[in-house]
Design an enzyme around this catalytic site. Sequence first.
Site, PDB file in Angstrom:
ATOM      1  N   LEU A   1       0.820  -1.210   0.000  1.00 21.16           N
ATOM      2  CA  LEU A   1       0.000   0.000   0.000  1.00 21.16           C
ATOM      3  C   LEU A   1       0.852   1.256   0.000  1.00 21.16           C
ATOM      4  O   LEU A   1       1.992   1.247   0.469  1.00 21.16           O
ATOM      5  CB  LEU A   1      -0.929  -0.023   1.213  1.00 21.16           C
ATOM      6  CG  LEU A   1      -1.886  -1.235   1.235  1.00 21.16           C
ATOM      7  CD1 LEU A   1      -2.442  -1.481   2.623  1.00 21.16           C
ATOM      8  CD2 LEU A   1      -2.999  -1.041   0.221  1.00 21.16           C
ATOM      9  N   PRO A   2       0.303   2.383  -0.508  1.00 20.06           N
ATOM     10  CA  PRO A   2       1.129   3.569  -0.720  1.00 20.06           C
ATOM     11  C   PRO A   2       1.268   4.513   0.460  1.00 20.06           C
ATOM     12  O   PRO A   2       2.069   5.450   0.389  1.00 20.06           O
ATOM     13  CB  PRO A   2       0.389   4.274  -1.868  1.00 20.06           C
ATOM     14  CG  PRO A   2      -1.044   3.911  -1.647  1.00 20.06           C
ATOM     15  CD  PRO A   2      -1.023   2.496  -1.142  1.00 20.06           C
TER      16      PRO A   2
ATOM     17  N   LYS B   1      13.477  -0.390   7.553  1.00 22.37           N
ATOM     18  CA  LYS B   1      13.196   0.037   6.183  1.00 22.37           C
ATOM     19  C   LYS B   1      13.424   1.538   6.016  1.00 22.37           C
ATOM     20  O   LYS B   1      13.949   1.991   4.994  1.00 22.37           O
ATOM     21  CB  LYS B   1      11.760  -0.313   5.804  1.00 22.37           C
ATOM     22  CG  LYS B   1      11.332   0.200   4.421  1.00 22.37           C
ATOM     23  CD  LYS B   1      12.189  -0.400   3.309  1.00 22.37           C
ATOM     24  CE  LYS B   1      11.892   0.239   1.942  1.00 22.37           C
ATOM     25  NZ  LYS B   1      10.510   0.105   1.496  1.00 22.37           N
TER      26      LYS B   1
ATOM     27  N   THR C   1       5.575   0.341   3.409  1.00 20.54           N
ATOM     28  CA  THR C   1       6.403   1.147   4.302  1.00 20.54           C
ATOM     29  C   THR C   1       5.498   2.195   4.935  1.00 20.54           C
ATOM     30  O   THR C   1       5.046   3.127   4.267  1.00 20.54           O
ATOM     31  CB  THR C   1       7.545   1.830   3.533  1.00 20.54           C
ATOM     32  OG1 THR C   1       8.329   0.824   2.877  1.00 20.54           O
ATOM     33  CG2 THR C   1       8.434   2.627   4.480  1.00 20.54           C
TER      34      THR C   1
ATOM     35  N   LYS D   1       7.461  10.349   0.972  1.00 15.03           N
ATOM     36  CA  LYS D   1       6.726   9.769   2.100  1.00 15.03           C
ATOM     37  C   LYS D   1       7.661   9.037   3.053  1.00 15.03           C
ATOM     38  O   LYS D   1       7.600   9.209   4.275  1.00 15.03           O
ATOM     39  CB  LYS D   1       5.642   8.833   1.568  1.00 15.03           C
ATOM     40  CG  LYS D   1       4.817   8.137   2.637  1.00 15.03           C
ATOM     41  CD  LYS D   1       5.267   6.703   2.881  1.00 15.03           C
ATOM     42  CE  LYS D   1       5.081   5.829   1.656  1.00 15.03           C
ATOM     43  NZ  LYS D   1       5.460   4.412   1.926  1.00 15.03           N
TER      44      LYS D   1
END
Length: 286
Positions: free
Chosen positions: A54-55, A156, A81, A225
């Site tokens: 997912l974004p 991450k 992430t 992001k």
Amino acid sequence: MGFPMANRLADTGRELVVYDTRSEVVERAIKFGAQGASSPREVADRAEIVLASLPSPQASATVTDEVAAGAKVALFIDLSTVGSEVAQRNHATLAAHGIAALDAPVSGGVGGAKQGTLAIMVSGPRAAFETAGSVLNELGRPFFVDEKPGTAQTMKLVNNLMAATTLAATAEVMVMGVKAGLDPQVMLDVLNAGSGATHASRDKFPKAVLPRTFDYGFATGLMVKDVRLYLDEAQALDLPRELADTVAGMWESTLREQGPESDFTSIVKVLEKAAGVTVGAISRSR
């Protein structure tokens, strides 16, 4: 990233039920043998293991709430992430419904997803990690970070801040060299033979910048992001972040000038514009 990972799992013989907000993506997945679903909840009603790519943190939380209500799901693997805070929130939501959860953000780009060579950082219950082992190994190389939810997210963000920094630095020095009259291909050859080599100089610039395709496969908006999430976590830990703030400024400029859907290699375009040069392959006639 979700589509090539799903395609990869289908190629290994997995039976898939898929959902995406874009119906055309679901139709493409059906063509390689997946079954379509109308919502994340329906996926969780039909599959014991649910994976999500997912974004944004907001999308992850929304999908998690739907999956938590599923009738069949026993394990949820979030490949997104989203930062440690959202990951912890999602783990707690799913645990309240008796569903195990792993946060498992990935690194390696679209190429790694297609080839099954992603680096997968995983945190959550060890037993859940063992259960998910065969699926994760089909996607790449899983690294178990810790049982504490969210720690894979922190790993991450560290990885992506490094990637954001090396791409920005490589773009800046390449523009400087071209402005001074250096051949960009010679520059890359020298950098990659010496101590200045980066993943950007070895891979991203030869594939997407010098040929001017800017199609490496990761969006500027997603990189911004991730950098913002890193800054948030560094601030929460009361850590110095002078370098990260500078790098973040370069990425925010790229977002404004190139847009969120631009390929993240487009960061060089912002520097090229300021310098009045183009970092492209030089045609040589014999």
